[in-house]
Design a protein around this motif. Structure first.
Motif, PDB file in Angstrom:
ATOM      1  N   ALA A   1       0.832  -1.209   0.000  1.00  0.00           N
ATOM      2  CA  ALA A   1       0.000   0.000   0.000  1.00  0.00           C
ATOM      3  C   ALA A   1       0.866   1.257   0.000  1.00  0.00           C
ATOM      4  O   ALA A   1       0.585   2.219  -0.726  1.00  0.00           O
ATOM      5  N   THR A   2       1.941   1.246   0.783  1.00  0.00           N
ATOM      6  CA  THR A   2       2.840   2.399   0.828  1.00  0.00           C
ATOM      7  C   THR A   2       3.497   2.625  -0.525  1.00  0.00           C
ATOM      8  O   THR A   2       3.537   3.759  -1.023  1.00  0.00           O
ATOM      9  N   SER A   3       3.994   1.571  -1.133  1.00  0.00           N
ATOM     10  CA  SER A   3       4.694   1.733  -2.409  1.00  0.00           C
ATOM     11  C   SER A   3       3.744   2.162  -3.530  1.00  0.00           C
ATOM     12  O   SER A   3       4.098   3.011  -4.354  1.00  0.00           O
ATOM     13  N   PHE A   4       2.537   1.644  -3.549  1.00  0.00           N
ATOM     14  CA  PHE A   4       1.612   2.012  -4.612  1.00  0.00           C
ATOM     15  C   PHE A   4       1.088   3.436  -4.439  1.00  0.00           C
ATOM     16  O   PHE A   4       0.946   4.157  -5.431  1.00  0.00           O
ATOM     17  N   THR A   5       0.821   3.865  -3.222  1.00  0.00           N
ATOM     18  CA  THR A   5       0.368   5.252  -3.041  1.00  0.00           C
ATOM     19  C   THR A   5       1.503   6.241  -3.268  1.00  0.00           C
ATOM     20  O   THR A   5       1.276   7.329  -3.796  1.00  0.00           O
TER      21      THR A   5
ATOM     22  N   PHE B   1      -5.058   0.309  -6.732  1.00  0.00           N
ATOM     23  CA  PHE B   1      -4.402  -0.852  -6.136  1.00  0.00           C
ATOM     24  C   PHE B   1      -4.160  -0.618  -4.646  1.00  0.00           C
ATOM     25  O   PHE B   1      -4.304  -1.540  -3.836  1.00  0.00           O
ATOM     26  N   GLY B   2      -3.808   0.617  -4.276  1.00  0.00           N
ATOM     27  CA  GLY B   2      -3.669   0.958  -2.858  1.00  0.00           C
ATOM     28  C   GLY B   2      -4.970   0.766  -2.108  1.00  0.00           C
ATOM     29  O   GLY B   2      -4.989   0.280  -0.971  1.00  0.00           O
TER      30      GLY B   2
ATOM     31  N   MET C   1      -8.479   3.725   3.860  1.00  0.00           N
ATOM     32  CA  MET C   1      -9.134   3.247   2.653  1.00  0.00           C
ATOM     33  C   MET C   1     -10.191   4.243   2.177  1.00  0.00           C
ATOM     34  O   MET C   1     -10.314   4.512   0.981  1.00  0.00           O
ATOM     35  N   SER C   2     -10.928   4.825   3.112  1.00  0.00           N
ATOM     36  CA  SER C   2     -11.969   5.788   2.742  1.00  0.00           C
ATOM     37  C   SER C   2     -11.384   7.052   2.131  1.00  0.00           C
ATOM     38  O   SER C   2     -11.902   7.563   1.132  1.00  0.00           O
ATOM     39  N   VAL C   3     -10.310   7.564   2.719  1.00  0.00           N
ATOM     40  CA  VAL C   3      -9.666   8.768   2.180  1.00  0.00           C
ATOM     41  C   VAL C   3      -9.127   8.490   0.785  1.00  0.00           C
ATOM     42  O   VAL C   3      -9.308   9.288  -0.147  1.00  0.00           O
ATOM     43  N   LEU C   4      -8.467   7.364   0.625  1.00  0.00           N
ATOM     44  CA  LEU C   4      -7.890   7.021  -0.667  1.00  0.00           C
ATOM     45  C   LEU C   4      -8.971   6.765  -1.714  1.00  0.00           C
ATOM     46  O   LEU C   4      -8.844   7.194  -2.869  1.00  0.00           O
TER      47      LEU C   4
ATOM     48  N   PHE D   1       0.759   7.873   6.503  1.00  0.00           N
ATOM     49  CA  PHE D   1       0.169   7.066   7.569  1.00  0.00           C
ATOM     50  C   PHE D   1       0.465   5.582   7.385  1.00  0.00           C
ATOM     51  O   PHE D   1       0.521   4.834   8.357  1.00  0.00           O
ATOM     52  N   SER D   2       0.656   5.160   6.140  1.00  0.00           N
ATOM     53  CA  SER D   2       1.044   3.766   5.899  1.00  0.00           C
ATOM     54  C   SER D   2       2.439   3.490   6.438  1.00  0.00           C
ATOM     55  O   SER D   2       2.682   2.436   7.024  1.00  0.00           O
ATOM     56  N   ILE D   3       3.345   4.428   6.238  1.00  0.00           N
ATOM     57  CA  ILE D   3       4.704   4.273   6.771  1.00  0.00           C
ATOM     58  C   ILE D   3       4.656   4.237   8.294  1.00  0.00           C
ATOM     59  O   ILE D   3       5.292   3.392   8.928  1.00  0.00           O
ATOM     60  N   PHE D   4       3.866   5.143   8.869  1.00  0.00           N
ATOM     61  CA  PHE D   4       3.726   5.172  10.329  1.00  0.00           C
ATOM     62  C   PHE D   4       3.140   3.865  10.847  1.00  0.00           C
ATOM     63  O   PHE D   4       3.650   3.274  11.806  1.00  0.00           O
TER      64      PHE D   4
END
Length: 181
Positions: free
Chosen positions: A31-35, A160-161, A111-114, A79-82
């Motif tokens: 998720a981090t890499s794709f976003t 994909f994220g 997920m909702s924000v993305l 936030f994914s990194i965190f």
């Protein structure tokens, strides 16, 4: 014989906990890499068009929806990194079932924000590609194809994220149902 059976029963929850944490970390890395990729593509997407010595430029900053999409990807990536660091630190000690609910809420919000960012970019992309003749909006992707292709790639990476965060949400929800009140 009973000792061996008791040992395998005791190791089963530890094994499932280990698989759960490995899946959490793997999906968070994805998720981090794709976003991050989606954000990098959108931040580097611009195209200048020259028509009869008049230059026009296509940038993501000209549309509030595309700005929201770019910032949503950056926020979710941060936030994914965190959460990746948090999950790896907490995962060593083992998660208490009450903390699964916190992961569930975090993953659901991300997920909702993305998804909201993806929806806004998809809408603007559709109008850019096909126009809206009733409103007088002409399609622009024929003129700025490079910009549109980069936007499409960015939106695909971002979706994909969303899928990875959906998987994380399902995993966390599944684990949080074991909470004892």
């Amino acid at each position: 014989m009973n000792h061996l059976a008791a040992k395998s029963i005791e190791n089963s929850p530890m094994k499932s906990q280990k698989y759960f944490m490995c899946a959490q970390i793997f999906l968070r890395i994805l998720a981090t890499s794709f976003t991050l990729t989606a954000a990098c593509i959108i931040f580097n997407s611009n195209q200048t068009l020259t028509v009869f010595t008049v230059e026009t430029e296509a940038r993501y900053t000209y549309s509030p929806s595309l700005k929201f999409f770019a910032y949503a990807n950056i926020i979710v990536c941060a936030f994914s990194i965190f959460s990746l660091f948090l999950a790896s630190i907490i995962g060593r000690n083992g998660l208490h079932p009450n903390k699964y609910f916190c992961l569930f809420v975090h993953d659901m919000i991300m997920m909702s924000v993305l998804l909201a960012g993806c929806a806004s970019a998809t809408t603007i992309g559709y109008v850019g590609k096909y126009g809206e003749m009733h409103s007088g909006w002409m399609p622009i992707c024929d003129s700025v194809a490079k910009f549109c292709h980069k936007m499409i790639a960015s939106v695909i990476f971002s979706y994909f994220g969303v899928i990875f965060y959906l998987c994380l949400t399902i995993l966390s929800a599944n684990q949080s149902r074991n909470i004892e009140v």
